[in-house]
Design a protein around this motif. Structure first.
Motif, PDB file in Angstrom:
ATOM      1  N   ALA A  95       0.832  -1.207   0.000  1.00  0.00           N
ATOM      2  CA  ALA A  95       0.000   0.000   0.000  1.00  0.00           C
ATOM      3  C   ALA A  95       0.862   1.251   0.000  1.00  0.00           C
ATOM      4  N   THR A  96       1.910   1.265   0.818  1.00  0.00           N
ATOM      5  CA  THR A  96       2.769   2.447   0.872  1.00  0.00           C
ATOM      6  C   THR A  96       3.525   2.620  -0.445  1.00  0.00           C
ATOM      7  N   ALA A  97       3.940   1.526  -1.060  1.00  0.00           N
ATOM      8  CA  ALA A  97       4.607   1.616  -2.365  1.00  0.00           C
ATOM      9  C   ALA A  97       3.651   2.160  -3.428  1.00  0.00           C
ATOM     10  N   ALA A  98       2.408   1.699  -3.412  1.00  0.00           N
ATOM     11  CA  ALA A  98       1.423   2.188  -4.379  1.00  0.00           C
ATOM     12  C   ALA A  98       1.133   3.669  -4.150  1.00  0.00           C
ATOM     13  N   ALA A  99       1.043   4.096  -2.891  1.00  0.00           N
ATOM     14  CA  ALA A  99       0.817   5.507  -2.587  1.00  0.00           C
ATOM     15  C   ALA A  99       2.006   6.351  -3.060  1.00  0.00           C
TER      16      ALA A  99
END
Length: 172
Positions: A66-70
């Protein structure tokens, strides 16, 4: 004022969050959102850390995918588009301001911290600064509360409904 709804945490949750962050998790008070496998996706953090430091980010996105996608979404320049929409669309701006007020109320229901009074997260209520914070807020409180967080979550290549956890990082 009632306490924000989030699940209590387990020791396994703290272990997983620590592994996700690559450092010991600090002052966890709950898990407001989970991956499809049950691993923490968003952690709720005490508004004042145990060492006395004010910590305004109540809802903290921890899931690595999720943090990578954000981060990828932030790098695309979409935050400028969202900020412009806040100027061009009064209803969107009003809903974003309401999300800010709700965030403040959630944190205040846990503890008043003078140093962060009036500050929420992600640039709310007038700009878009951090999609990680806004997506974390949307995941924590559900759709329909933070319109920019909802837009960013919909634009992500990651979904909380599809597990992308490493095998040793999956929840119970």
């Amino acid at each position: 004022m009632s306490r924000p709804p989030f699940e209590p945490f387990t020791e396994r949750d703290v272990e997983l969050v620590s592994a996700q962050l690559g450092r010991p998790a600090r002052d966890v008070i709950g898990i407001p959102a989970r991956c499809a496998c049950g691993a923490p996706t968003v952690v709720a953090t005490r508004p004042r850390l145990g060492n006395g430091t004010p910590f305004p980010t109540l809802y903290y996105l921890t899931h690595p995918a999720a943090t990578a996608a954000a981060s990828t979404l932030e790098a695309s320049g979409i935050m400028a588009e969202y900020s412009q929409r806040l100027i061009d669309e009064p209803d969107l701006a009003d809903a974003y301001r309401a999300a800010h007020e709700q965030y403040l109320a959630d944190r205040e229901s846990l503890l008043h911290v003078e140093e962060v009074d009036g500050y929420s997260a992600g640039g709310m209520p007038t700009r878009v600064k951090c999609l990680h914070a806004l997506i974390g807020h949307s995941l924590a409180v559900g759709p329909g509360v933070n319109p920019i967080g909802d837009l960013a979550l919909a634009a992500c290549t990651w979904s909380p409904e599809v597990c992308q956890c490493a095998p040793d990082q999956r929840g119970a």
